[in-house]
Design an enzyme around this catalytic site. Structure first.
Site, mmCIF file in Angstrom:
data_model
loop_
_atom_site.group_PDB
_atom_site.id
_atom_site.type_symbol
_atom_site.label_atom_id
_atom_site.label_comp_id
_atom_site.label_asym_id
_atom_site.label_seq_id
_atom_site.Cartn_x
_atom_site.Cartn_y
_atom_site.Cartn_z
ATOM 1 C CE LYS A 49 -3.768 -2.487 2.248
ATOM 2 N NZ LYS A 49 -4.485 -2.844 3.510
ATOM 3 C CD GLN A 93 -3.583 -4.668 6.561
ATOM 4 O OE1 GLN A 93 -3.629 -3.628 5.918
ATOM 5 N NE2 GLN A 93 -4.095 -5.797 6.104
ATOM 6 C CG ASP A 116 -9.550 -0.248 5.362
ATOM 7 O OD1 ASP A 116 -9.321 -0.645 4.211
ATOM 8 O OD2 ASP A 116 -8.767 -0.399 6.324
HETATM 9 N N1 GUN Z 1 -7.212 -7.091 6.348
HETATM 10 C C1 GUN Z 1 -7.691 -7.803 5.316
HETATM 11 N N2 GUN Z 1 -8.243 -6.998 4.398
HETATM 12 C C2 GUN Z 1 -8.095 -5.747 4.865
HETATM 13 C C3 GUN Z 1 -8.461 -4.469 4.360
HETATM 14 O O1 GUN Z 1 -9.042 -4.320 3.284
HETATM 15 N N3 GUN Z 1 -8.134 -3.415 5.120
HETATM 16 C C4 GUN Z 1 -7.507 -3.544 6.308
HETATM 17 N N4 GUN Z 1 -7.245 -2.452 6.994
HETATM 18 N N5 GUN Z 1 -7.164 -4.705 6.812
HETATM 19 C C5 GUN Z 1 -7.454 -5.800 6.085
#
Ligand code: GUN
Length: 291
Positions: A49, A93, A116
């Site tokens: 990211k 995350q 998110d």
């Molecule tokens: N863990 C698995 N998928 C995601 C996501 O799309 N965003 C975040 N922050 N954590 C995740």
């Protein structure tokens, strides 16, 4: 083959126009990613990211906290990022260590920075079809991938396998919407579904997101169906340099003989997810600047 890398690159190129327009107004969209602990898959995602932000010309910060971080410490960090004018998007995350209540943290992120789309306000907006809400990156990426690959969802039977709050449930909301990439008839299957094969075999569009390596076999797919594999599972493989390889939730070798179109793993949904996170961060900056 549905090529998520190609479509993702195309969308990122289109996004450049918006990023330049914001920068011309003195706004550089900024993303903060918070990683608690040392889950290897999470560390990889956060690194990817950050790299994507650099390549797109977005400001970003990655904040890494030790696995023993308390909930109070994490909430204090979220408060600081909520108030930081360089940061338009905040991503915590998941999964979080067990001493932390995930929902309390996700609710602490101000909804306007919740790129998110995990805050209840955004979950509600997405269900309502309010475009100011942030759509979770993975299902949003699947929807855009279908649109850009020429798969019309209107009137189709879309079957989603998996009811997670990150993928399955918001995926259902997006496919149900009245508009492009929506208007599907949606069925959601999960671990308690009886005779799952009889349902997946009805799918014109089969979206698999339950996190079980190669769960969907060829006999579960209707001939000619569009298959979208959201799974990314690490399976041990001593013959590779890393000691593992990535497989989806779909048995690709079998499915490819039955499906009309299919997303590979890797190179399918993954690149789209990161692209939509960038898109959401730009949306957050635009809404923040009212530009
Ligand atoms: N863990 C698995 N998928 C995601 C996501 O799309 N965003 C975040 N922050 N954590 C995740």
């Amino acid at each position: 083959m549905i090529d998520g890398t190609r479509v993702g690159d195309q969308l990122r190129t289109e996004l450049q126009v918006e990023i330049r327009a914001l920068q011309a107004k003195g706004v550089t969209p900024g993303l903060a990613a918070v990683l608690v602990g040392d889950n290897p898959a999470s560390a990889t995602y956060v690194r990817m990211k950050g790299k994507a932000c650099d390549e797109a010309g977005l400001y970003h910060e990655t904040i890494r906290l030790p696995p023993e971080t308390s909930e109070a410490e994490l909430l204090a960090l979220v408060d600081r990022l909520n108030a930081d004018n360089k940061i338009h998007g905040i991503l915590v995350q998941l999964p979080l260590p067990k001493q932390i209540t995930t929902q309390r943290v996700l609710r602490r992120v101000v909804p306007g920075k919740d790129v998110d789309g995990f805050h209840p306000e955004n979950v509600g907006k997405v269900l309502l079809g309010d475009p100011t809400g942030f759509r979770p990156a993975t299902p949003y990426g699947v929807q855009q991938l279908l649109l850009k690959s020429g798969v019309d969802t209107t009137g189709k039977h879309a079957v989603i396998v998996g009811r997670s709050t990150i993928v399955g449930r918001p995926m259902a909301a997006l496919l149900l919407q009245d508009g492009p990439g929506g208007n599907a008839t949606v069925t959601v299957c999960h671990s308690r579904t009886r005779d799952i094969k009889s349902i997946t075999r009805m799918a014109d569009i089969l979206i698999v997101a339950m996190g079980k390596p190669e769960f969907v076999t060829g006999d579960m797919i209707k001939p000619g169906a569009v298959v979208v594999d959201v799974g990314t599972n690490r399976v041990d493989d001593p013959s590779t340099k890393k000691g593992y390889r990535l497989v989806g939730d779909v048995n690709f070798a079998e499915a490819t003989h039955v499906a009309g179109a299919i997303t590979p793993v890797p190179g399918g949904v993954g690149p789209m997810t990161i692209t939509m996170l960038l898109h959401n961060t730009v949306q957050a900056a635009r809404q923040w600047a009212r530009a």
